[in-house]
Design a protein around this motif. Structure first.
Motif, short mmCIF file in Angstrom:
data_model
loop_
_atom_site.label_atom_id
_atom_site.label_comp_id
_atom_site.label_asym_id
_atom_site.label_seq_id
_atom_site.Cartn_x
_atom_site.Cartn_y
_atom_site.Cartn_z
N GLU A 98 0.76 -1.24 0.10
CA GLU A 98 0.00 0.12 0.12
C GLU A 98 0.78 1.32 -0.14
O GLU A 98 0.60 2.09 -0.54
N LEU A 99 1.93 1.30 0.67
CA LEU A 99 2.87 2.44 0.82
C LEU A 99 3.43 2.96 -0.36
O LEU A 99 3.61 3.70 -0.90
N VAL A 100 3.89 1.60 -1.16
CA VAL A 100 4.80 1.64 -2.56
C VAL A 100 3.83 2.29 -3.34
O VAL A 100 4.05 3.29 -4.17
N ARG A 101 2.49 1.78 -3.52
CA ARG A 101 1.57 2.40 -4.41
C ARG A 101 1.21 3.86 -4.13
O ARG A 101 1.20 4.53 -5.05
N SER A 102 0.99 4.13 -2.83
CA SER A 102 0.65 5.62 -2.64
C SER A 102 1.98 6.53 -2.94
O SER A 102 1.77 7.54 -3.36
N VAL A 103 3.09 6.23 -2.59
CA VAL A 103 4.27 6.99 -3.00
C VAL A 103 4.10 6.98 -4.39
O VAL A 103 4.56 8.44 -4.99
N LYS A 104 4.14 6.03 -5.19
CA LYS A 104 4.49 6.02 -6.58
C LYS A 104 3.27 6.98 -7.24
O LYS A 104 3.63 7.65 -8.23
N GLY A 105 2.11 6.81 -6.68
CA GLY A 105 0.64 7.68 -7.13
C GLY A 105 1.24 9.10 -7.05
O GLY A 105 0.61 10.04 -7.72
N PHE A 147 18.83 9.83 7.06
CA PHE A 147 19.06 9.04 8.22
C PHE A 147 18.09 9.37 9.15
O PHE A 147 18.18 9.65 10.39
N THR A 148 16.98 9.28 8.63
CA THR A 148 15.58 9.22 9.70
C THR A 148 14.59 8.10 9.62
O THR A 148 14.69 7.38 8.45
N TYR A 149 14.23 7.60 10.75
CA TYR A 149 13.51 6.40 11.12
C TYR A 149 12.13 6.86 11.29
O TYR A 149 11.96 7.76 12.29
N ILE A 150 10.87 6.43 10.59
CA ILE A 150 9.51 6.69 11.06
C ILE A 150 9.06 5.32 11.50
O ILE A 150 8.84 4.46 10.64
N PRO A 151 8.89 5.10 12.80
CA PRO A 151 8.53 3.79 13.19
C PRO A 151 6.86 3.68 13.05
O PRO A 151 6.47 2.44 12.92
N ALA A 152 6.31 4.51 12.79
CA ALA A 152 4.70 4.38 12.81
C ALA A 152 4.34 5.26 11.54
O ALA A 152 4.08 6.42 11.90
N LEU A 153 4.20 4.61 10.24
CA LEU A 153 3.77 5.29 9.13
C LEU A 153 2.68 4.90 8.70
O LEU A 153 2.67 4.02 7.91
N PRO A 154 1.61 5.66 8.99
CA PRO A 154 0.16 5.07 8.20
C PRO A 154 0.15 5.20 6.77
O PRO A 154 0.89 5.88 6.20
N THR A 155 -0.38 4.15 6.11
CA THR A 155 -0.36 3.88 4.56
C THR A 155 -1.69 4.51 4.10
O THR A 155 -1.77 4.57 2.80
#
Length: 339
Positions: A98-105, A147-155
């Motif tokens: 879901e995240l890949v599709r959203s970012v590419k969209g 160098f950033t980490y996002i532990p909770a990334l809603p999709t």
């Protein structure tokens, strides 16, 4: 014997060619602004036993690898918790797909945030998401070389758009965008005030070693990836580098001179150059100030088990680039580095 050699910094002009990739059309040379960096011509031979190199992998050993790294400004490394993926990672089920599709969209051709001068490379990884984000609607991700980490990334699409605006868009636009209306220019620029919405985001203080293991895309990486992962984990521990597996463990190495270095080793999806397997990216965080490569991502190709001990000793520990394996590097400003 190492020698100090200057890197050449290239400012690539990029043109978007499909929803899945960007390609370099020209490369404009600009004066080097980085200090000279130690380079050694060849990887040292191993001093201890290493895993055997699988035979008959049909690896191209003729091409000069220098400059073969793709141009990108940021790499989005999604924590899928899987060790292999479908050929196209946007076809994956679950939060990572879901995240890949959203970012590419949003950032692909015709997307609201599309910018041919600012390529965000999207990869899945075997790193597990933070446990609190294992619900179907969220995942975890690294953004490098920020160098950033996002532990909770809603999709959800609105959350992904907020994330990209907060962390992934450029702080300043390419001069070609000056012809755009101001409102559209502002849409394509980073809005750091949105970072407050991601309260658990943290800086990455551990070394990240990313190995292409995308067997669903190419069998060479599928064979070499897991083997190299095990080899790197073994050789890192021999050098006194602590291994991190739990996504919640994030040591503060702001004073790396007095801290025990820590690293994560993971498999990632396709990054280009399967014919040069194994492909490895080593991100050394800015907090490791004693390493001259701190803040950079170093790309290596044609890595075999016999090279791992040398890479750990020379690049991870000493901060030296190995010329025969070097595909390129990226700095925190998105600048591409060539020898």
């Amino acid at each position: 014997m190492s020698a100090l050699r200057p890197f050449r910094l290239l400012s690539p002009r990029l043109v978007y060619v499909s929803r899945r990739t960007y390609a370099s059309r020209t490369a404009i040379k600009i004066p080097a602004v980085a200090p000279s960096i130690p380079v050694i011509d060849h990887c040292p031979s191993p001093t201890c036993q290493c895993r055997p190199m699988p035979p008959d992998l049909d690896i191209d050993r003729e091409k000069d690898l220098n400059g073969s790294m793709p141009n990108y400004a940021e790499q989005l490394v999604i924590c899928s918790g899987k060790s292999d993926w479908q050929s196209r990672i946007e076809d994956e089920e679950g939060a990572d797909g879901e995240l890949v599709r959203s970012v590419k969209g949003l950032m692909g051709q015709g997307g609201k945030l599309s910018d041919p001068y600012h390529n965000v490379m999207i990869t899945n990884s075997s790193f597990p998401p933070t446990s609190s984000s294992t619900q179907e609607s969220a995942t975890s991700a690294y953004l490098l070389p920020s160098f950033t980490y996002i532990p909770a990334l809603p999709t959800a699409p609105t959350s992904v758009e907020a994330f990209l605006k907060a962390f992934a868009l450029p702080s300043g636009l390419h001069q070609a965008h000056k012809i755009l209306p101001i409102e559209q220019q502002n849409t394509l620029k980073r809005q750091p005030e949105l970072q407050r919405s991601f309260v658990d985001a943290r800086k990455v203080n551990e070394i990240l070693i990313l190995i292409c293991g995308h067997g669903g895309r190419d069998s060479r990486c599928g064979v070499l990836g897991p083997l190299l992962r095990d080899e790197f984990e073994e050789k890192l521990q021999r050098q006194g580098v602590a291994l991190l597996h739990d996504a919640l463990l994030a040591p503060d190495t702001s004073d790396a001179r007095t801290s025990v270095p820590a690293a994560r080793v993971g498999l990632i999806s396709h990054i280009g150059g399967h014919r040069w397997a194994g492909n490895v990216i080593i991100y050394i965080p800015p907090s490791f100030s004693s390493n001259i490569l701190a803040g950079k991502g170093i790309w290596y190709g044609r890595v075999g088990p016999q090279h791992v001990e040398g890479i750990v000793a020379e690049t991870v520990v000493k901060g030296q680039v190995i010329k025969e394996l070097f595909r390129g590097a990226i700095g925190q400003g998105g600048e591409t580095v060539r020898l």
